[in-house]
Design a protein around this motif. Structure first.
Motif, PDB file in Angstrom:
ATOM      1  N   ILE A 160       0.874  -1.177   0.000  1.00  0.00           N
ATOM      2  CA  ILE A 160       0.000   0.000   0.000  1.00  0.00           C
ATOM      3  C   ILE A 160       0.909   1.224   0.000  1.00  0.00           C
ATOM      4  O   ILE A 160       1.672   1.421   0.944  1.00  0.00           O
ATOM      5  CB  ILE A 160      -0.915   0.017   1.235  1.00  0.00           C
ATOM      6  CG1 ILE A 160      -1.869  -1.186   1.207  1.00  0.00           C
ATOM      7  CG2 ILE A 160      -1.704   1.319   1.298  1.00  0.00           C
ATOM      8  CD1 ILE A 160      -2.693  -1.357   2.459  1.00  0.00           C
ATOM      9  N   PRO A 161       0.884   2.036  -1.050  1.00  0.00           N
ATOM     10  CA  PRO A 161       1.782   3.190  -1.101  1.00  0.00           C
ATOM     11  C   PRO A 161       1.350   4.313  -0.168  1.00  0.00           C
ATOM     12  O   PRO A 161       0.184   4.693  -0.154  1.00  0.00           O
ATOM     13  CB  PRO A 161       1.707   3.635  -2.566  1.00  0.00           C
ATOM     14  CG  PRO A 161       0.385   3.144  -3.048  1.00  0.00           C
ATOM     15  CD  PRO A 161       0.084   1.888  -2.273  1.00  0.00           C
ATOM     16  N   LEU A 162       2.290   4.807   0.620  1.00  0.00           N
ATOM     17  CA  LEU A 162       2.077   6.038   1.384  1.00  0.00           C
ATOM     18  C   LEU A 162       2.562   7.176   0.497  1.00  0.00           C
ATOM     19  O   LEU A 162       3.588   7.800   0.709  1.00  0.00           O
ATOM     20  CB  LEU A 162       2.834   6.003   2.714  1.00  0.00           C
ATOM     21  CG  LEU A 162       2.787   7.282   3.575  1.00  0.00           C
ATOM     22  CD1 LEU A 162       1.379   7.822   3.700  1.00  0.00           C
ATOM     23  CD2 LEU A 162       3.413   7.042   4.929  1.00  0.00           C
ATOM     24  N   THR A 163       1.809   7.431  -0.513  1.00  0.00           N
ATOM     25  CA  THR A 163       2.090   8.396  -1.559  1.00  0.00           C
ATOM     26  C   THR A 163       0.848   8.426  -2.429  1.00  0.00           C
ATOM     27  O   THR A 163       0.153   7.404  -2.551  1.00  0.00           O
ATOM     28  CB  THR A 163       3.325   7.989  -2.398  1.00  0.00           C
ATOM     29  OG1 THR A 163       3.170   8.466  -3.750  1.00  0.00           O
ATOM     30  CG2 THR A 163       3.494   6.487  -2.494  1.00  0.00           C
ATOM     31  N   TRP A 164       0.565   9.575  -3.011  1.00  0.00           N
ATOM     32  CA  TRP A 164      -0.679   9.721  -3.768  1.00  0.00           C
ATOM     33  C   TRP A 164      -0.393  10.017  -5.239  1.00  0.00           C
ATOM     34  O   TRP A 164      -1.159  10.726  -5.902  1.00  0.00           O
ATOM     35  CB  TRP A 164      -1.544  10.799  -3.112  1.00  0.00           C
ATOM     36  CG  TRP A 164      -2.021  10.351  -1.751  1.00  0.00           C
ATOM     37  CD1 TRP A 164      -3.154   9.646  -1.467  1.00  0.00           C
ATOM     38  CD2 TRP A 164      -1.368  10.548  -0.499  1.00  0.00           C
ATOM     39  NE1 TRP A 164      -3.246   9.396  -0.118  1.00  0.00           N
ATOM     40  CE2 TRP A 164      -2.154   9.951   0.507  1.00  0.00           C
ATOM     41  CE3 TRP A 164      -0.171  11.187  -0.112  1.00  0.00           C
ATOM     42  CZ2 TRP A 164      -1.797   9.961   1.861  1.00  0.00           C
ATOM     43  CZ3 TRP A 164       0.179  11.196   1.239  1.00  0.00           C
ATOM     44  CH2 TRP A 164      -0.635  10.592   2.194  1.00  0.00           C
ATOM     45  N   TYR A 165       0.666   9.436  -5.767  1.00  0.00           N
ATOM     46  CA  TYR A 165       0.996   9.547  -7.187  1.00  0.00           C
ATOM     47  C   TYR A 165      -0.121   8.915  -8.022  1.00  0.00           C
ATOM     48  O   TYR A 165      -0.636   7.843  -7.694  1.00  0.00           O
ATOM     49  CB  TYR A 165       2.331   8.854  -7.442  1.00  0.00           C
ATOM     50  CG  TYR A 165       2.695   8.656  -8.894  1.00  0.00           C
ATOM     51  CD1 TYR A 165       2.652   9.715  -9.798  1.00  0.00           C
ATOM     52  CD2 TYR A 165       3.114   7.412  -9.360  1.00  0.00           C
ATOM     53  CE1 TYR A 165       2.996   9.538 -11.128  1.00  0.00           C
ATOM     54  CE2 TYR A 165       3.478   7.230 -10.688  1.00  0.00           C
ATOM     55  CZ  TYR A 165       3.410   8.290 -11.566  1.00  0.00           C
ATOM     56  OH  TYR A 165       3.754   8.106 -12.886  1.00  0.00           O
TER      57      TYR A 165
END
Length: 456
Positions: A160-165
């Protein structure tokens, strides 16, 4: 070697079920039928279903280990440390309530220092001991796990990416990643669109600047798209030219913004660099300021002069609800946070991001358990069956089925700093202006691929 156990017999013997309806348990989740794979649940000769397990699942101690690739010492460390606390508080509440089908979730947290090389190194160290990754901090760092070599795909591991790309909703990049929250591109459309709706004809000119990399450039492209759709004149551009901590770079951006005559500044950076430029330039401009969410740090409000400027001149977007929300999911989370005590009474909305990430993983683990396959690959497959995760107002609902355009999150919480509310202890220094806001240009945008294509 994959291990098989008699899952049904184990659960019946323990008499354990997963509770529902509070942050201490799985959010309301709709799951699509799983597709046929080579690692589905099998049956014993007695016809009872079995559970497949491999890495990260300890059947003797009944634990599932989830890894967190976290920036604990880099430029976003103050934010990420709070998010990690959200994970810890959430999973403690789940474990105290009986876990997931009797399994406790254990976190393995590693510091990547917001460095792509260290990020890959920590991943390699952990992939042989965790069932999945509950977050991967940073767009460039997460991208390093999938290109030029796709480690996640090779290893069949979910993250789960902690980034909103915006690429995390693009099939070119997201096969092993679960997006959540409005991506940087659509966030820019929402926030700029909201400001335009408030300012009307007073907003005619916009200045756009960003750091390099997926984070900065995705936000930059979203701001450009918003400017075009709203017929705003772009009077200053610094695409990927801001180098945080580099005095010459920051000074050049500051001087360009001041000279631009912009009515609005969209500046996407690290918090330290954002505050430096805003503090030096805002008093010399008649402009509204904003940028991608991670540009802001709640610690800004500790500086009275900076706090006054932020309250007067900035609007922001958030990927989750804020402390002042009366949504049931927020109130349940606050109750757990206050009972836990590890934040020492500090009110900081970023902790909700940890809850959101953990609830997504909870939904996926429950789907994998229901399918009888808690292997790394089985957890990854289960993620593709989650039709909807309902956070009960803590964040906009998410879906992991359908086309990229259907899956893309479009709702953003619009807010502005409120130092007085923070001082009074009523909330975390953020005043919600529009929860779950979707501007018409965001709603109409046809999302088929990342707004910023990696490497372009």
């Amino acid at each position: 070697m994959k291990r098989r156990i008699n899952w049904l017999g184990m659960v019946l013997a323990l008499g354990l079920v997963v509770a529902a309806c509070s942050p201490a348990a799985a959010p309301t989740t709709t799951v699509a039928p799983a597709t046929t794979t080579t690692a589905q649940a099998t049956t014993t000769t007695e016809g009872e279903p079995e559970l497949l397990t491999d890495i990260g699942v300890d059947l003797e101690n009944m634990t599932i280990t989830i890894g967190l690739l976290s920036d604990l010492s880099g430029p976003f460390s103050s934010l990420v440390q709070v998010i990690v606390a959200g994970h810890e508080i959430y999973w403690k509440s789940v474990n105290d309530a009986g876990g997931i089908g009797g399994f406790d979730v254990v976190l393995d947290v590693r510091d990547t220092a917001y460095d792509a090389t260290q990020h890959v190194q920590r991943y390699e160290e952990m992939k042989g001991s965790v069932a999945a990754f509950g977050h991967s901090t940073g767009s460039p760092q997460t991208m390093a796990l999938i290109t030029p070599r796709n480690f996640l795909e090779e290893d069949e591991i979910l993250a789960i990416p902690l980034t909103w790309y915006s690429g995390w909703t693009d099939p070119q990049y997201n096969a092993n990643l679960l997006h959540h929250g409005t991506n940087y591109c659509l966030e820019a459309m929402n926030v700029i669109g909201f400001v335009k709706s408030q300012m009307g004809d007073a907003l005619q000119k916009i200045a756009i600047a960003s750091v390099p990399g997926d984070y900065g450039l995705d936000s930059f492209e979203g701001a450009k798209l918003a400017a075009e759709a709203l017929d705003l004149e772009v009077v200053f551009e610094a695409r990927g030219q801001l180098l945080p901590g580099n005095e010459a770079s920051e000074s050049a951006i500051r001087d360009g913004l001041i000279a631009s005559g912009a009515n609005m500044v969209w500046l996407t950076s690290s918090p330290g660099s954002w505050a430096t430029i805003f503090g030096q330039a805002a008093g010399q401009m008649q402009a509204v300021w904003s940028g991608a969410g991670p540009s802001y740090n709640p610690a800004f409000l500790a500086n009275p002069a900076l706090a006054a400027g932020l309250e007067a001149a900035t609007f922001w977007g958030a990927y989750y609800s804020l402390w002042d929300s009366d949504a049931p999911g927020v109130q349940d989370a606050i109750a757990l946070i206050e009972a836990d005590g590890r934040l020492g009474g500090t009110k900081v909305s970023a902790v909700f991001e940890g809850f959101v990430e953990a609830q997504i993983m909870h939904a996926v683990l429950q789907a994998a358990l229901d399918a009888g396959d808690l292997t790394q690959a089985g957890i990854l497959r289960a993620a593709t069956t989650v039709q909807e995760v309902d956070f009960n107002g803590l964040a906009p609902n998410e879906s992991y089925v359908g086309t990229p355009n259907e899956r893309a999150q479009r709702a953003t919480t619009i807010w502005k700093p409120d130092p007085a509310g923070l001082a009074a202890g009523t909330h975390a220094g953020e005043m919600t202006l529009a929860p779950n806001f979707t501007h018409p240009i965001t709603a109409a945008y046809e999302f088929t691929q990342a707004c910023y294509e990696f490497g372009s």
